[in-house]
Design a protein around this motif. Sequence first.
Motif, short mmCIF file in Angstrom:
data_model
loop_
_atom_site.label_atom_id
_atom_site.label_comp_id
_atom_site.label_asym_id
_atom_site.label_seq_id
_atom_site.Cartn_x
_atom_site.Cartn_y
_atom_site.Cartn_z
N GLU A 32 0.99 -1.23 -0.24
CA GLU A 32 0.02 0.06 -0.02
C GLU A 32 0.81 1.23 0.12
O GLU A 32 1.66 1.47 0.85
CB GLU A 32 -1.02 -0.09 1.30
CG GLU A 32 -2.05 1.29 1.33
CD GLU A 32 -3.01 1.18 2.41
OE1 GLU A 32 -3.53 2.08 2.61
OE2 GLU A 32 -2.69 0.00 3.34
N GLY A 33 0.67 1.93 -1.01
CA GLY A 33 1.46 3.50 -1.02
C GLY A 33 2.92 3.30 -2.00
O GLY A 33 3.42 4.14 -2.16
N TYR A 34 3.03 2.06 -2.14
CA TYR A 34 4.33 1.64 -2.89
C TYR A 34 4.35 0.40 -3.59
O TYR A 34 4.01 -0.57 -3.11
CB TYR A 34 5.71 1.58 -2.15
CG TYR A 34 6.87 1.52 -2.70
CD1 TYR A 34 7.67 2.64 -3.06
CD2 TYR A 34 7.45 0.31 -3.01
CE1 TYR A 34 8.65 2.49 -3.65
CE2 TYR A 34 8.51 0.09 -3.71
CZ TYR A 34 9.49 1.10 -4.12
OH TYR A 34 10.57 1.02 -4.82
N ASP A 35 4.51 0.46 -5.04
CA ASP A 35 4.23 -0.56 -5.86
C ASP A 35 5.40 -0.82 -7.04
O ASP A 35 5.22 -0.04 -8.01
CB ASP A 35 2.92 -0.70 -6.41
CG ASP A 35 2.51 -2.12 -6.94
OD1 ASP A 35 3.54 -2.94 -7.17
OD2 ASP A 35 1.18 -2.33 -7.18
N ASP A 36 6.39 -1.48 -6.74
CA ASP A 36 7.28 -1.66 -8.07
C ASP A 36 6.74 -2.19 -9.35
O ASP A 36 7.41 -2.09 -10.42
CB ASP A 36 8.67 -2.52 -7.39
CG ASP A 36 9.51 -1.92 -6.49
OD1 ASP A 36 9.61 -0.80 -7.05
OD2 ASP A 36 9.52 -2.62 -5.42
N LEU A 37 5.68 -2.84 -9.04
CA LEU A 37 5.03 -3.60 -10.39
C LEU A 37 3.84 -3.01 -10.92
O LEU A 37 3.20 -3.40 -11.85
CB LEU A 37 4.59 -5.09 -9.65
CG LEU A 37 5.82 -5.90 -9.39
CD1 LEU A 37 5.25 -7.41 -8.73
CD2 LEU A 37 6.85 -6.14 -10.12
N LYS A 38 3.39 -1.77 -10.27
CA LYS A 38 2.18 -0.98 -10.85
C LYS A 38 2.73 -0.73 -12.37
O LYS A 38 3.65 0.29 -12.53
CB LYS A 38 2.02 0.05 -10.17
CG LYS A 38 0.67 0.97 -10.18
CD LYS A 38 0.34 1.93 -9.33
CE LYS A 38 -0.94 2.45 -9.87
NZ LYS A 38 -1.15 3.74 -8.85
N GLY A 39 1.78 -0.96 -13.20
CA GLY A 39 1.98 -0.65 -14.65
C GLY A 39 3.25 -1.31 -15.38
O GLY A 39 3.45 -1.03 -16.62
N VAL A 40 3.63 -2.48 -14.71
CA VAL A 40 4.92 -3.00 -15.21
C VAL A 40 4.42 -4.51 -15.32
O VAL A 40 4.04 -5.25 -14.54
CB VAL A 40 6.03 -3.24 -14.11
CG1 VAL A 40 7.30 -4.11 -14.81
CG2 VAL A 40 6.77 -1.52 -13.96
#
Length: 528
Positions: free
Chosen positions: A138-146
């Motif tokens: 929550e609030g941090y996502d290395d994989l968002k949009g990847v």
Amino acid sequence: MRKYLAGICFLFVGVQLWAQQDANAVKYGSLLNPEAARKHLSVIASDAFEGRETGTKGAELAAHYIANEFKKIGLKAPVKGSFFQPVELVETQFVVDKFQINGEQLKPNEHFYMSGSRDDKKIKAQKIVFAGYGISAEGYDDLKGVDIAGKVALIIGTDEPRRNGTSLISKSADPSDWATSAYKRIQNLRAKKPALILMVNPQFQLRSVRHLASPSISLKKKKVAISPSEVQADVIELTLDAADIFLKKSGKTITQLRAAINEAGTPMSQTFKADFEISYGNKTKDLKAANVLGYLEGSDLKDELLVISAHYDHEGMAAEGIDRIYNGADDDGSGTTAVLELARVFAQAKKDKKGPRRSILFLAVVGEEKGLLGSQWYSENPVFPLAKTVTNLNIDMIGRVDPAHKDKPDYCYLIGSDKLSTQLHKISENANATYTKLEIDYKYNDPKDPERIYYRSDHYNFAKHGIPIIFYFNGVHEDYHKVSDEIDKIDFLLLTKRAQLVFYTAWDIVNRDLRPVVDVADSMPKTR
């Protein structure tokens, strides 16, 4: 007069005690002797047998020696006229055939570490996805949009993004679960279906040198087809240097990317070009191995069977050193010697028409050091029905003294005697009280004992089928699983006395009217 009466009373008590003994048991138990034991062990633990490692010439030589001794004393060959029960084993070696990035071949342990895989794979990639720390929180996502599906993903496998000492995940100086669990981030990545996960471990180069997985030996089983939904991405650990070779075409280093994430406080996931090719898999070969079985037929209760067992295999030879051979004099040359000697005296009793009512199987198993494989094979492919197998007496290390008993060496550890049959436990206790009078130590019989010895020798493969067992053991000493486990350190008088305890217990079991009753729900969990 009082002294005279006391003497008479003492003599009477002595006669009464002797009356409780079985004269035939005493006669044949006394045939066990240190000289005969030394003769066998001098062969079994000799350099000629090269440490008796399962699947090697040394183990085969040991097996033939045991079979020849069984034949000499007149035991029957119960496996379709043979003393050998073939055990189907397979040796598996995990091998990385190729690991090439941007024209450079990387080396195991120097650049990467990979311990194994369920599947053989070949992967070629022109692009690598750098997915930061591989964290989705929550609030941090290395994989968002990847999108990493079907691609090679490169991540920083330790710690978590931090800014001025504060975790961007926990929002405090305290680490989050992501920082302390590589498993969590790997599962997070695997859910996205990558082809492969490259995990950078900055501490990797500080470890002791590790090797690709040593060959493993297992029972040969039919291959089970794996559905595509079960296939998961394998994980390879990389050093910092190796990660920089992957990043070479991007003009960046893993240290720079990590610093950028920490400074910005946001993911820096991206795709970069790289010529990558890897191939790896499991190389297998069948191994020749066998249990050795000698059968002594009983009389009126011959359909019931006592199994007396020990494992004859050991650790083989070290790769280097002045003394390379793991002779295994105590582990378990001592137990194998005891089985041969017990077979000899029971066979003599039968020749003298004092033989056992129940039959006895003298079982020397292979593959104990590889995971109790020989006894597992026998229990799953029994030559005699398990339902008719009344007890297993298993002997694994009885020729030495452990540090706890250095001042009182007249002892033996017993494990498992009361786990399934209170009657078997009483038989054992009575045999010792009547004949051998050893100090019996039940330390390892405690279900809470951290050594879990109950699961670590071949009796376990009988116990898990509901067959009462006793395991005879002298405890671990300073030469355990070392090349220094040599015959000159064996106490043959003590080995003989412990073998006599097995004998007297066995004599009672094979000659009593009723087999030991299974009257206890096994208090040990059914797992190794």
